[in-house]
Design a protein around this motif. Structure first.
Motif, PDB file in Angstrom:
ATOM      1  N   LEU A  94      52.262  39.565  19.454  1.00 25.60           N
ATOM      2  CA  LEU A  94      52.123  40.960  19.066  1.00 25.60           C
ATOM      3  C   LEU A  94      51.379  41.728  20.147  1.00 25.60           C
ATOM      4  CD1 LEU A  94      51.419  39.049  16.287  1.00 25.60           C
ATOM      5  CD2 LEU A  94      51.750  41.305  15.263  1.00 25.60           C
ATOM      6  N   GLU A  95      51.543  43.033  20.114  1.00 21.76           N
ATOM      7  CA  GLU A  95      50.814  43.913  21.022  1.00 21.76           C
ATOM      8  C   GLU A  95      49.814  44.738  20.221  1.00 21.76           C
ATOM      9  OE1 GLU A  95      51.570  47.455  24.334  1.00 21.76           O
ATOM     10  OE2 GLU A  95      53.244  46.660  23.156  1.00 21.76           O
ATOM     11  N   LEU A  96      48.584  44.802  20.706  1.00 23.30           N
ATOM     12  CA  LEU A  96      47.552  45.600  20.051  1.00 23.30           C
ATOM     13  C   LEU A  96      47.697  47.051  20.509  1.00 23.30           C
ATOM     14  CD1 LEU A  96      44.994  45.720  18.282  1.00 23.30           C
ATOM     15  CD2 LEU A  96      43.667  45.247  20.365  1.00 23.30           C
ATOM     16  N   LEU A  97      48.078  47.934  19.582  1.00 25.26           N
ATOM     17  CA  LEU A  97      48.302  49.341  19.912  1.00 25.26           C
ATOM     18  C   LEU A  97      47.021  50.153  19.818  1.00 25.26           C
ATOM     19  CD1 LEU A  97      51.696  49.906  18.040  1.00 25.26           C
ATOM     20  CD2 LEU A  97      51.326  49.281  20.439  1.00 25.26           C
ATOM     21  N   SER A  98      46.152  49.811  18.874  1.00 19.60           N
ATOM     22  CA  SER A  98      44.887  50.520  18.726  1.00 19.60           C
ATOM     23  C   SER A  98      43.914  49.664  17.932  1.00 19.60           C
ATOM     24  CB  SER A  98      45.088  51.874  18.029  1.00 19.60           C
ATOM     25  OG  SER A  98      45.566  51.702  16.710  1.00 19.60           O
ATOM     26  N   GLY A  99      42.635  50.021  17.994  1.00 18.68           N
ATOM     27  CA  GLY A  99      41.628  49.252  17.287  1.00 18.68           C
ATOM     28  C   GLY A  99      41.178  48.042  18.091  1.00 18.68           C
ATOM     29  N   ASN A 100      40.431  47.178  17.455  1.00 14.02           N
ATOM     30  CA  ASN A 100      39.906  45.987  18.122  1.00 14.02           C
ATOM     31  C   ASN A 100      40.238  44.736  17.322  1.00 14.02           C
ATOM     32  OD1 ASN A 100      38.434  47.257  20.352  1.00 14.02           O
ATOM     33  ND2 ASN A 100      37.140  48.114  18.723  1.00 14.02           N
ATOM     34  N   ILE A 101      40.496  43.670  18.039  1.00 15.61           N
ATOM     35  CA  ILE A 101      40.748  42.377  17.404  1.00 15.61           C
ATOM     36  C   ILE A 101      40.413  41.299  18.421  1.00 15.61           C
ATOM     37  CG2 ILE A 101      43.164  42.011  18.079  1.00 15.61           C
ATOM     38  CD1 ILE A 101      43.649  41.290  15.065  1.00 15.61           C
ATOM     39  N   SER A 102      39.933  40.158  17.970  1.00 19.87           N
ATOM     40  CA  SER A 102      39.483  39.103  18.877  1.00 19.87           C
ATOM     41  C   SER A 102      40.059  37.753  18.472  1.00 19.87           C
ATOM     42  CB  SER A 102      37.949  39.018  18.877  1.00 19.87           C
ATOM     43  OG  SER A 102      37.367  40.243  19.236  1.00 19.87           O
ATOM     44  N   ASP A 159      39.885  35.863  14.846  1.00 24.69           N
ATOM     45  CA  ASP A 159      39.834  36.803  13.720  1.00 24.69           C
ATOM     46  C   ASP A 159      40.937  36.524  12.711  1.00 24.69           C
ATOM     47  OD1 ASP A 159      37.718  38.049  14.893  1.00 24.69           O
ATOM     48  OD2 ASP A 159      38.764  39.917  15.381  1.00 24.69           O
ATOM     49  N   ASN A 160      40.615  36.638  11.438  1.00 23.01           N
ATOM     50  CA  ASN A 160      41.645  36.608  10.404  1.00 23.01           C
ATOM     51  C   ASN A 160      42.359  37.959  10.385  1.00 23.01           C
ATOM     52  OD1 ASN A 160      41.204  33.976   9.403  1.00 23.01           O
ATOM     53  ND2 ASN A 160      39.428  34.685   8.249  1.00 23.01           N
ATOM     54  N   ILE A 161      43.665  37.910  10.122  1.00 25.03           N
ATOM     55  CA  ILE A 161      44.438  39.149  10.022  1.00 25.03           C
ATOM     56  C   ILE A 161      44.664  39.419   8.542  1.00 25.03           C
ATOM     57  CG2 ILE A 161      46.590  40.311  10.636  1.00 25.03           C
ATOM     58  CD1 ILE A 161      46.777  38.520  13.061  1.00 25.03           C
ATOM     59  N   GLN A 181      45.696  42.143   5.590  1.00 14.92           N
ATOM     60  CA  GLN A 181      46.405  43.382   5.288  1.00 14.92           C
ATOM     61  C   GLN A 181      46.483  43.559   3.781  1.00 14.92           C
ATOM     62  OE1 GLN A 181      50.630  43.650   6.258  1.00 14.92           O
ATOM     63  NE2 GLN A 181      50.296  45.681   7.137  1.00 14.92           N
ATOM     64  N   LYS A 182      45.914  44.666   3.299  1.00 16.32           N
ATOM     65  CA  LYS A 182      45.878  44.949   1.856  1.00 16.32           C
ATOM     66  C   LYS A 182      45.237  43.790   1.096  1.00 16.32           C
ATOM     67  CE  LYS A 182      49.977  47.900   2.106  1.00 16.32           C
ATOM     68  NZ  LYS A 182      51.368  48.132   1.629  1.00 16.32           N
ATOM     69  N   ASP A 183      44.128  43.328   1.636  1.00 20.24           N
ATOM     70  CA  ASP A 183      43.321  42.249   1.041  1.00 20.24           C
ATOM     71  C   ASP A 183      44.028  40.895   1.017  1.00 20.24           C
ATOM     72  OD1 ASP A 183      41.133  43.915   0.520  1.00 20.24           O
ATOM     73  OD2 ASP A 183      42.011  44.598  -1.373  1.00 20.24           O
ATOM     74  N   ILE A 184      45.131  40.774   1.744  1.00 22.93           N
ATOM     75  CA  ILE A 184      45.859  39.501   1.813  1.00 22.93           C
ATOM     76  C   ILE A 184      45.733  38.940   3.228  1.00 22.93           C
ATOM     77  CG2 ILE A 184      48.109  38.369   1.616  1.00 22.93           C
ATOM     78  CD1 ILE A 184      48.926  40.526  -0.364  1.00 22.93           C
ATOM     79  N   ASN A 185      45.279  37.697   3.315  1.00 29.03           N
ATOM     80  CA  ASN A 185      45.157  37.040   4.617  1.00 29.03           C
ATOM     81  C   ASN A 185      46.544  36.548   5.050  1.00 29.03           C
ATOM     82  OD1 ASN A 185      44.652  35.329   6.808  1.00 29.03           O
ATOM     83  ND2 ASN A 185      42.657  34.718   6.007  1.00 29.03           N
ATOM     84  N   ILE A 186      47.082  37.149   6.100  1.00 29.10           N
ATOM     85  CA  ILE A 186      48.427  36.772   6.549  1.00 29.10           C
ATOM     86  C   ILE A 186      48.399  35.831   7.748  1.00 29.10           C
ATOM     87  CG2 ILE A 186      49.433  38.899   5.657  1.00 29.10           C
ATOM     88  CD1 ILE A 186      49.526  39.970   8.505  1.00 29.10           C
ATOM     89  N   GLY A 187      47.208  35.566   8.275  1.00 30.78           N
ATOM     90  CA  GLY A 187      47.106  34.638   9.394  1.00 30.78           C
ATOM     91  C   GLY A 187      45.869  34.892  10.219  1.00 30.78           C
ATOM     92  N   ARG A 188      45.883  34.391  11.452  1.00 27.85           N
ATOM     93  CA  ARG A 188      44.719  34.569  12.322  1.00 27.85           C
ATOM     94  C   ARG A 188      45.161  34.696  13.771  1.00 27.85           C
ATOM     95  NH1 ARG A 188      43.367  30.013  15.156  1.00 27.85           N
ATOM     96  NH2 ARG A 188      44.424  28.088  14.522  1.00 27.85           N
ATOM     97  N   VAL A 189      44.259  35.237  14.575  1.00 29.32           N
ATOM     98  CA  VAL A 189      44.510  35.395  16.008  1.00 29.32           C
ATOM     99  C   VAL A 189      44.163  34.097  16.732  1.00 29.32           C
ATOM    100  CG1 VAL A 189      43.923  36.685  18.092  1.00 29.32           C
ATOM    101  CG2 VAL A 189      43.991  37.850  15.876  1.00 29.32           C
ATOM    102  N   ILE A 190      45.110  33.569  17.482  1.00 31.21           N
ATOM    103  CA  ILE A 190      44.867  32.352  18.256  1.00 31.21           C
ATOM    104  C   ILE A 190      44.213  32.691  19.589  1.00 31.21           C
ATOM    105  CG2 ILE A 190      45.964  30.428  19.463  1.00 31.21           C
ATOM    106  CD1 ILE A 190      48.076  30.377  17.321  1.00 31.21           C
ATOM    107  N   SER A 191      44.786  33.668  20.278  1.00 33.57           N
ATOM    108  CA  SER A 191      44.226  34.068  21.569  1.00 33.57           C
ATOM    109  C   SER A 191      44.615  35.505  21.876  1.00 33.57           C
ATOM    110  CB  SER A 191      44.688  33.129  22.688  1.00 33.57           C
ATOM    111  OG  SER A 191      46.097  33.158  22.822  1.00 33.57           O
ATOM    112  N   LYS A 192      43.864  36.121  22.761  1.00 30.84           N
ATOM    113  CA  LYS A 192      44.102  37.510  23.147  1.00 30.84           C
ATOM    114  C   LYS A 192      43.938  37.630  24.655  1.00 30.84           C
ATOM    115  CE  LYS A 192      42.396  42.239  22.299  1.00 30.84           C
ATOM    116  NZ  LYS A 192      41.867  42.544  23.653  1.00 30.84           N
ATOM    117  N   THR A 193      44.902  38.275  25.298  1.00 24.23           N
ATOM    118  CA  THR A 193      44.840  38.531  26.731  1.00 24.23           C
ATOM    119  C   THR A 193      45.301  39.959  26.974  1.00 24.23           C
ATOM    120  OG1 THR A 193      45.367  36.211  27.206  1.00 24.23           O
ATOM    121  CG2 THR A 193      45.570  37.770  29.015  1.00 24.23           C
ATOM    122  N   GLY A 194      44.390  40.808  27.438  1.00 28.46           N
ATOM    123  CA  GLY A 194      44.724  42.218  27.585  1.00 28.46           C
ATOM    124  C   GLY A 194      45.026  42.814  26.219  1.00 28.46           C
ATOM    125  N   GLN A 195      46.184  43.462  26.115  1.00 25.39           N
ATOM    126  CA  GLN A 195      46.581  44.061  24.846  1.00 25.39           C
ATOM    127  C   GLN A 195      47.523  43.164  24.040  1.00 25.39           C
ATOM    128  OE1 GLN A 195      44.004  46.363  24.977  1.00 25.39           O
ATOM    129  NE2 GLN A 195      45.404  47.390  23.575  1.00 25.39           N
TER     130      GLN A 195
END
Length: 235
Positions: free
Chosen positions: A174-182, A185-187, A189-203
């Motif tokens: 995925l591409e991060l369009l706005s906001g912050n995520i590391s 982090d758990n992802i 949405q609407k109080d439902i955990n849909i997954g987590r971030v494995i790694s982030k490089t740039g956007q």
């Protein structure tokens, strides 16, 4: 290729090519000691000899005009994906090193972004030894699994996930369009955990997501907004 645990969990990955009358295995130093000790165990009484080779440099090149190397330099297209460039093994004492100076060197983060966009995990940072599963991490689509191969360690679990459709989550880019995520982090949405971030490089981020919750959004390249106000878009 990969080496698995008896439970089908990731142990290490590596490249292997035939050269003259022997094989060259390229493996990250993080996995070398464990991998090498297992090779010696599996050797048994076979007439095989292992030798650590520190004379070669491993390079990845992205160019329409690859330099003309001597016959002693080995190179081949990265077998995982056509977009991952050309791999080369050059002897440290070779005159071919002079040709490399004509190429522009990029930061590793640029390469990792290319891996992410093509759903190829960087094993040393994106996978966890003795825990990660190959099918969750797209190894079935990067020429790392031969479904016609005979028995191997971890085969039963790996085959069962495929033929019984037991895959519940997998990696997505995925591409991060706005906001912050590391990373980590758990992802939500609407109080439902849909997954987590494995790694982030740039956007760009590589995420492990639950298939049933995001399958349509991924197919349609939709945006998702998390409860932490991060806006992401499927690639």
């Amino acid at each position: 290729a990969c080496l698995l645990t008896p439970q089908g969990k990731f142990s290490s990955d590596f490249f292997i090519i035939k050269y003259l009358n022997h094989y060259i295995i390229e493996i990250h130093e993080k996995y070398f000691d464990s991998f090498y000790s297992k090779l010696k165990i599996y050797k048994l009484s076979s007439k095989v000899e292992f030798k650590k080779n520190t004379d070669l440099l491993s390079l990845i090149m992205f160019s329409k005009h690859i330099p003309i190397f001597s016959k002693n330099t080995m190179f081949y297209n990265d077998p995982r994906n056509n977009n991952l460039g050309v791999k080369a093994y050059i002897d440290k004492e070779s005159n071919d090193l002079k040709l490399i100076t004509k190429l522009k060197e990029y930061e590793f983060d640029i390469y990792k972004q290319i891996l992410m966009k093509n759903l190829v995990p960087n094993s040393t940072t994106d996978l966890i030894e003795n825990k990660s599963l190959l099918l969750e991490n797209n190894f079935q689509n990067i020429n790392a699994i031969d479904w016609d191969k005979g028995c191997y360690i971890g085969q039963e679990i790996t085959a069962r996930m495929k033929y019984r459709s037991l895959l519940k989550k997998q990696i997505y880019a995925l591409e991060l369009l706005s906001g912050n995520i590391s990373s980590g982090d758990n992802i939500i949405q609407k109080d439902i955990n849909i997954g987590r971030v494995i790694s982030k490089t740039g956007q760009y981020v590589l995420c492990m997501l639950k298939i049933n919750l995001i399958e349509n959004k991924s197919f349609n390249k939709e945006q998702i907004k998390t409860d932490s106000n991060a806006l992401l878009k499927f690639l």
